[in-house]
Design a protein around this motif. Structure first.
Motif, PDB file in Angstrom:
ATOM      1  N   MET A 415       0.827  -1.211   0.000  1.00  0.00           N
ATOM      2  CA  MET A 415       0.000   0.000   0.000  1.00  0.00           C
ATOM      3  C   MET A 415       0.861   1.260   0.000  1.00  0.00           C
ATOM      4  N   VAL A 416       1.882   1.267   0.840  1.00  0.00           N
ATOM      5  CA  VAL A 416       2.770   2.433   0.906  1.00  0.00           C
ATOM      6  C   VAL A 416       3.558   2.570  -0.400  1.00  0.00           C
ATOM      7  N   ASP A 417       4.072   1.450  -0.894  1.00  0.00           N
ATOM      8  CA  ASP A 417       4.806   1.498  -2.157  1.00  0.00           C
ATOM      9  C   ASP A 417       3.919   2.038  -3.280  1.00  0.00           C
ATOM     10  N   ALA A 418       2.657   1.613  -3.287  1.00  0.00           N
ATOM     11  CA  ALA A 418       1.732   2.081  -4.323  1.00  0.00           C
ATOM     12  C   ALA A 418       1.491   3.578  -4.203  1.00  0.00           C
ATOM     13  N   ALA A 419       1.388   4.075  -2.965  1.00  0.00           N
ATOM     14  CA  ALA A 419       1.205   5.513  -2.764  1.00  0.00           C
ATOM     15  C   ALA A 419       2.427   6.287  -3.241  1.00  0.00           C
ATOM     16  N   LEU A 420       3.617   5.759  -2.934  1.00  0.00           N
ATOM     17  CA  LEU A 420       4.846   6.419  -3.376  1.00  0.00           C
ATOM     18  C   LEU A 420       4.968   6.394  -4.897  1.00  0.00           C
ATOM     19  N   GLU A 421       4.607   5.275  -5.503  1.00  0.00           N
ATOM     20  CA  GLU A 421       4.643   5.201  -6.960  1.00  0.00           C
ATOM     21  C   GLU A 421       3.609   6.132  -7.583  1.00  0.00           C
ATOM     22  N   LEU A 422       2.478   6.299  -6.884  1.00  0.00           N
ATOM     23  CA  LEU A 422       1.474   7.241  -7.370  1.00  0.00           C
ATOM     24  C   LEU A 422       2.046   8.653  -7.411  1.00  0.00           C
ATOM     25  N   ASP A 423       2.890   8.983  -6.438  1.00  0.00           N
ATOM     26  CA  ASP A 423       3.539  10.293  -6.443  1.00  0.00           C
ATOM     27  C   ASP A 423       4.395  10.464  -7.694  1.00  0.00           C
ATOM     28  N   VAL A 424       5.083   9.405  -8.100  1.00  0.00           N
ATOM     29  CA  VAL A 424       5.904   9.458  -9.311  1.00  0.00           C
ATOM     30  C   VAL A 424       5.012   9.665 -10.537  1.00  0.00           C
TER      31      VAL A 424
END
Length: 656
Positions: A415-424
């Motif tokens: 979930m956190v990785d997905a949020a960080l990738e969403l930032d990218v």
């Protein structure tokens, strides 16, 4: 993957990478957060490692940016993207995007960017992203109330390695195990031969404990979630705002986090809170209980009608006179009542249960005496029992909650990785929206730009004039001073770099041919001395050897030496590039001299000034094909010739 085969990765870094659960996949994805979870690898270092791994996977030699100015254009492009990332992770992750010569890498990023451009960077999402960071491991955990016990030296070493948070004790016999049972709230024994042993305390024989150590140190899991609480809740808020569904159940996560305090302890359990308060308040409760009992005795003594006046009797007692027999004979009932009041106060104030209240019986009692005093040994015993009960209750609850949270560990990391990738993705989307970008076509030779606008200029992007320009082959670009020739080269360089990164470009439309190397030479800051001039010529000599597929952008090379010699040198370079089939744009004020010196018909484009208004040039920023633009001096002479009767200016104009 052979980690040491990645550029810049030595044995030490490779050993750190090997500790990741799925390092190969993390490197392939360019997952900076996952790589940075390796010991001693920072996010910045992780980005460099990921970039090297991606280059290796796609067979990219990293030679696309062939000159300092080309690298500066890439840095500027990367900076524009990073400015639109909210998280530090996003900034570092964007560093894994680079211009490549390899179609597989370009297509990989194009697919990512195409999806990213559809993302809507809503303010609520960006606000939520502000609190998202990669998750941190829980460190520095030390557990003192439980221990591991074994008779085997090898298992001792294994236990120290697998369970560094717990004390590990070596025992030789049952007696020592009993001592540990009295010293720790729980003892985990690794040796099967102790199964069925009956010793005092909570002693559990668990031969397979080292196979699943996390079950015996629930603090690992609880501390991880406690330390990362804000990051987890921020990531959950991102998914809420974006309307995406993560792998984990966000409601379950929030409910579980509500049961963990900031130190990783359990909250919300009434029994644990009762025991914790009892341990903390025991001394105060006993002290107050003494006062309650003594107040009762003092009142009773003061009111009794005995052989001496009650007040005198009280004075004697307080001076230390022996009154055991008097108390026993005259005040036995009052003493018993005082003891009962003291015990009752301890039980009630600490909310002790029936079993715990039995220990209080030994805290106050014995032969009548004044003042009433507690039995410190009994208090210590009660404290030990309460502490053990508290620790066992906490361990039980921690074990249960940790088991629940362990099921969420992988999903919340995703979930956190997905949020960080969403930032990218949102950084790419914001870049595309802020600069009116489109995905370019990669085909043919040279380039073709429609309505391109450079975000690198020192003016608001909305005020930038659009440029239409295309080149195939070798071309001279002429034009007035300050007419936009350099900014046109910058725009071409930027669009070519972004296209080979797989990213959208700031234009209404663009076609970019496949480029093997970008050579961009900025304007020299004055005439070069002999040594520097020779070095520059050597550089161009190397450039024209095998120049197929290269794009060469050169800004006023004539400034390196005398104009006459410059025209001949530039003509020679253009001839060699033309023979190699390279694409090139040379900005120059010496177009006539270069064409005269060249052994082929050199194409000349021009950025035309349309006139002078109040002393300022008015320029058509889009270069005209096959057009030698007039110079600024010519425009000024033409203006003077039109404004005056003097034949001097008309004669001057005819010389242009």
């Amino acid at each position: 993957m052979e980690f040491t085969a990645i550029p810049g990765v030595g044995e030490k870094t490779a050993a750190s990478l090997a500790e990741l659960d799925d390092a190969d996949e993390a490197l392939r994805r360019g997952d900076v957060a996952a790589i940075a979870r390796s010991p001693a690898i920072t996010e910045g270092r992780a980005a460099a490692i990921a970039r090297g791994a991606i280059r290796r996977e796609h067979g990219d030699d990293g030679g696309f940016l062939a000159t300092d100015r080309a690298r500066e254009i890439y840095d500027d492009a990367l900076g524009l993207l990073q400015d639109r990332a909210v998280t530090t992770y996003g900034e570092k992750r964007l560093e894994t995007f680079f211009p490549s010569t390899e179609q597989s890498r370009i297509e990989e990023v194009r697919s990512f960017a195409t999806t990213a451009m559809k993302r809507d960077p809503e303010p609520a999402i960006l606000d939520a992203l502000d609190g998202v960071e990669p998750l941190e491991p829980a460190e520095g955990i030390r557990v003192r109330e439980r221990c591991i016990a074994t008779t085997d030296a090898e298992r001792y070493a294994e236990a120290k390695n697998a369970l560094p948070e717990l004390p590990v004790e070596v025992i030789d016999e049952r007696r020592e195990l009993g001592e540990l049972g009295r010293s720790y709230s729980t003892v985990y024994v690794l040796d099967a031969e102790f199964a069925g042993i009956d010793v005092e305390g909570d002693v559990r024989v668990v031969p397979d404990a080292l196979e699943h150590p996390e079950e015996f140190v629930p603090e690992r899991t609880l501390s991880f979630f406690a330390e990362n609480r804000d990051r987890l809740l921020a990531a959950a808020a991102v998914h809420d705002a974006a309307g995406t569904e993560p792998d984990c159940d966000i409601d379950s996560l929030r409910a579980a986090l509500d049961r963990v305090d900031e130190d990783g302890g359990i909250v919300g359990d009434e029994e644990l809170e009762r025991l914790s308060i009892a341990v903390d308040d025991l001394d105060a409760a006993v002290s107050t209980a003494e006062s309650v009992g003594n107040d009762h005795l003092r009142d009773a003594i003061g009111e009794r009608d005995v052989t001496i006046e009650g007040t005198d009797f009280l004075s004697l007692v307080e001076q230390g006179a022996r009154v055991d027999s008097l108390l026993s004979r005259e005040l036995a009932d009052d003493y018993d009542q005082a003891v009962a009041l003291a015990r009752e106060h301890v039980v009630d104030s600490l909310d002790l249960d029936a079993g715990e209240a039995e220990f209080v019986e030994r805290v106050f009692g014995g032969e009548p005496a004044f003042p009433l005093e507690h039995n410190e040994e009994a208090v210590s015993r009660l404290r030990t029992e309460l502490t053990a009960d508290r620790d066992r209750r906490a361990n039980q609850l921690e074990t249960e909650l940790a088991a629940e949270l362990r099921e969420l560990r992988a999903p919340v990391e995703a979930m956190v990785d997905a949020a960080l990738e969403l930032d990218v993705e949102l950084a790419v989307s914001r870049f595309a929206r802020d600069f009116d970008c489109v995905m370019p076509t990669l085909a043919g030779e040279g380039f073709e730009i429609e309505g391109g606008r450079s975000p690198l200029l020192d003016v608001p992007f909305g005020e930038v004039d659009p440029v239409d320009y295309g080149v195939s082959g070798v071309t001279l670009l002429s034009g007035v001073n300050s007419g936009g020739k350099t900014s046109t080269l910058d725009l071409v360089g930027l669009i070519v770099v972004l296209a080979h990164m797989g990213l959208p470009v700031p234009a209404e439309g663009a076609r970019v041919g496949r480029v093997s190397e970008l050579h961009y030479y900025a304007k020299s800051q004055g005439t070069l001395d002999a040594g520097a001039f020779e070095s520059t010529l050597r550089e161009f000599g190397d450039l024209v050897e095998g120049a197929t597929g290269r794009l060469v952008l050169v800004d006023e090379l004539e400034s390196i030496t005398e104009p006459g010699a410059s025209a001949k040198i530039i003509a020679g370079i253009l001839e060699a590039l033309d023979e190699q089939g390279a694409s090139a744009v040379f900005v120059s004020h010496l177009a006539d001299g270069i064409r005269e010196a060249a052994g082929f018909e050199v194409a000349v484009d021009g950025i035309e000034a349309v006139g002078l208004v109040d002393g300022e040039l008015r320029v058509d920023r889009s270069p005209k094909k096959d057009h030698l633009a007039r110079s600024t001096p010519e425009l000024i002479v033409e203006k003077l010739a039109d404004e005056t009767e003097s034949g001097f200016y008309r004669d001057l104009l005819e010389k242009f």
